[in-house]
Motif scaffolding. Structure first.
Motif, short mmCIF file in Angstrom:
data_model
loop_
_atom_site.label_atom_id
_atom_site.label_comp_id
_atom_site.label_asym_id
_atom_site.label_seq_id
_atom_site.Cartn_x
_atom_site.Cartn_y
_atom_site.Cartn_z
N ASN A 276 87.39 -17.49 -61.52
CA ASN A 276 87.49 -16.15 -60.95
C ASN A 276 86.12 -15.54 -60.69
O ASN A 276 85.89 -14.89 -59.67
N ILE A 277 85.22 -15.74 -61.65
CA ILE A 277 83.85 -15.21 -61.51
C ILE A 277 83.15 -15.86 -60.32
O ILE A 277 82.53 -15.18 -59.48
N GLU A 278 83.25 -17.18 -60.23
CA GLU A 278 82.59 -17.90 -59.13
C GLU A 278 83.15 -17.48 -57.78
O GLU A 278 82.42 -17.33 -56.80
N LYS A 279 84.47 -17.28 -57.72
CA LYS A 279 85.09 -16.84 -56.47
C LYS A 279 84.62 -15.45 -56.07
O LYS A 279 84.31 -15.19 -54.90
N ALA A 280 84.55 -14.55 -57.06
CA ALA A 280 84.12 -13.18 -56.77
C ALA A 280 82.66 -13.14 -56.32
O ALA A 280 82.31 -12.43 -55.38
N LEU A 281 81.81 -13.92 -56.99
CA LEU A 281 80.39 -13.93 -56.66
C LEU A 281 80.12 -14.61 -55.32
O LEU A 281 79.11 -14.35 -54.68
N PRO B 217 83.73 -12.47 -50.07
CA PRO B 217 85.06 -12.54 -49.43
C PRO B 217 85.23 -13.81 -48.60
O PRO B 217 84.28 -14.35 -48.06
N THR B 218 86.47 -14.26 -48.51
CA THR B 218 86.81 -15.44 -47.72
C THR B 218 87.28 -15.02 -46.33
O THR B 218 87.47 -13.82 -46.06
N PHE C 192 90.56 -11.47 -42.69
CA PHE C 192 91.75 -11.39 -41.85
C PHE C 192 92.70 -10.30 -42.38
O PHE C 192 93.22 -9.49 -41.61
N ALA C 193 92.91 -10.29 -43.69
CA ALA C 193 93.81 -9.29 -44.29
C ALA C 193 93.29 -7.88 -44.06
O ALA C 193 94.07 -6.96 -43.78
#
Length: 281
Positions: free
Chosen positions: A183-188, A191-192, A197-198
Motif C-alpha cells: 500500500n505504501i509503495e503504491k501510494a508513493l 496515481p495510476t 480516468f476515474a
C-alpha cells in the motif's frame, strides 16, 4: 359450499398463526467480525449450553470429530492467506471442526461448508489445514459454548474456544507487513492511469471542470499503453462538451477502431452515433 369455505378459512388461519410463532433457539447463532492487522476475519456459529450436562468426554466424546458448535457448520472466513502452525491456509471460508482429546485438540479447517454438522463422508482431500493445540483447564465453568478472537496484534491473533472447564487457542498470522508495504509503495508511486480516468469521469458526469477533466483523461491515456477504447470514448465526450467537435471526432474514431477489434458492439454503436452527430455541424 358455505361450510367448505368456512373450513378452508379456519385451516388457513391456523396455518398463519402457526407460521407466526417464533421461539428462542436452544443454540442461538452468533457472528464475530474482527479485523486483525489488515485482514478481515468472520466466524459464524451456533452456541449450545451445557444445561447441567457433562460436556467433554460425555456430550462431546474424546477422540471424535466434533462440529465445534451446533446446527449448521461453524464457519471461519479469512480475507487473506494466513499462516497457522507454519503452514499456509488460503484465503476463503472454511468449516471448523475439532477433535478434542484430554492432552490435545486437533483444529481442522474443512473446505466444504454446506454440511449440517459432520459431513456424511469425511474426505481427507477436503482438509485444508490441520493443527494441534494443547488445551488448558479453566478455574471456572463456561456454561455456553464460546468462540472468540483475542490477543490481537498487527501480525497475529488467537482463535479461542471456551466451554465447560476447557479452553483451546490457535494462533494465526496475517500478512500485515506485506500488505502495508504494498500500500505504501503504491501510494508513493503516485496515481495510476485508472485513477486519472476515474477523476476525469467524475468531473465530466457531475458537470464539473471539463478543462481539468481533459487534462486528467490525457494523463490516463499517456500512462496506458493499450489506449482502452472506453478511455478515448470519454475523451471524445469531454472534447465535444468543450466545443472541440473536430478533435472529438478524431478521438471517437480511435475509440471506434479499438472497440471493433474488441468486438464491443455497444461502444461501436455509441462512437458511430457520436461521429455522425458531431459531423453535422
Amino acid at each position: 359450499m358455505k361450510k367448505i369455505i368456512i373450513l378452508f378459512a379456519i385451516i388457513i388461519a391456523n396455518f398463519t398463526i402457526e407460521a407466526q410463532v417464533k421461539t428462542p433457539q436452544s443454540s442461538p447463532k452468533s457472528i464475530i467480525k474482527q479485523e486483525v492487522g489488515l485482514t478481515d476475519v468472520e466466524i459464524n456459529y451456533s452456541r449450545p449450553s451445557a444445561r447441567g450436562r457433562a460436556v467433554f468426554g460425555n456430550l462431546i466424546p474424546f477422540g471424535k470429530v466434533w462440529r465445534t458448535g451446533a446446527n449448521e457448520n461453524t464457519t471461519v472466513y479469512f480475507s487473506d492467506d494466513v499462516i497457522i502452525d507454519g503452514k499456509t491456509l488460503k484465503k476463503g471460508k472454511y468449516s471448523l471442526y475439532t477433535i478434542p482429546k484430554i492432552e490435545s485438540w486437533e483444529i481442522i479447517f474443512y473446505k466444504t461448508t454446506d454440511n449440517w454438522g459432520n459431513p456424511e463422508e469425511w474426505k481427507e482431500e477436503n482438509v485444508a489445514l490441520k493443527a494441534t493445540v494443547k488445551p488448558e483447564t479453566l478455574n471456572k465453568s463456561v456454561e455456553t459454548f464460546t468462540i472468540g478472537i483475542s490477543g490481537l496484534d498487527n501480525n497475529f491473533a488467537f482463535l479461542e474456544i471456551y466451554w465447560e472447564n476447557s479452553y483451546a487457542a490457535l494462533k494465526f498470522e496475517v500478512p500485515t507487513q506485506q500488505k502495508a508495504t504494498a500500500n505504501i509503495e503504491k501510494a508513493l508511486a503516485g496515481p495510476t492511469g485508472a485513477d486519472y480516468f476515474a477523476a476525469a469521469q467524475f468531473l465530466f458526469q457531475s458537470n464539473g471542470d471539463n478543462a481539468k477533466a481533459l487534462v486528467y483523461i490525457n494523463k490516463a491515456l499517456d500512462m496506458t499503453k493499450d489506449k482502452p477504447f472506453w478511455y478515448n470514448r470519454l475523451k471524445s465526450l469531454i472534447q465535444a462538451k468543450l466545443g472541440d467537435k473536430k478533435g472529438a471526432i478524431e478521438t471517437a474514431k480511435a475509440s471506434l477502431a479499438a472497440a471493433e477489434i474488441a468486438k464491443n458492439q455497444d461502444y461501436v454503436k455509441m462512437n458511430k452515433d457520436s461521429i455522425a452527430e458531431w459531423s453535422k455541424n
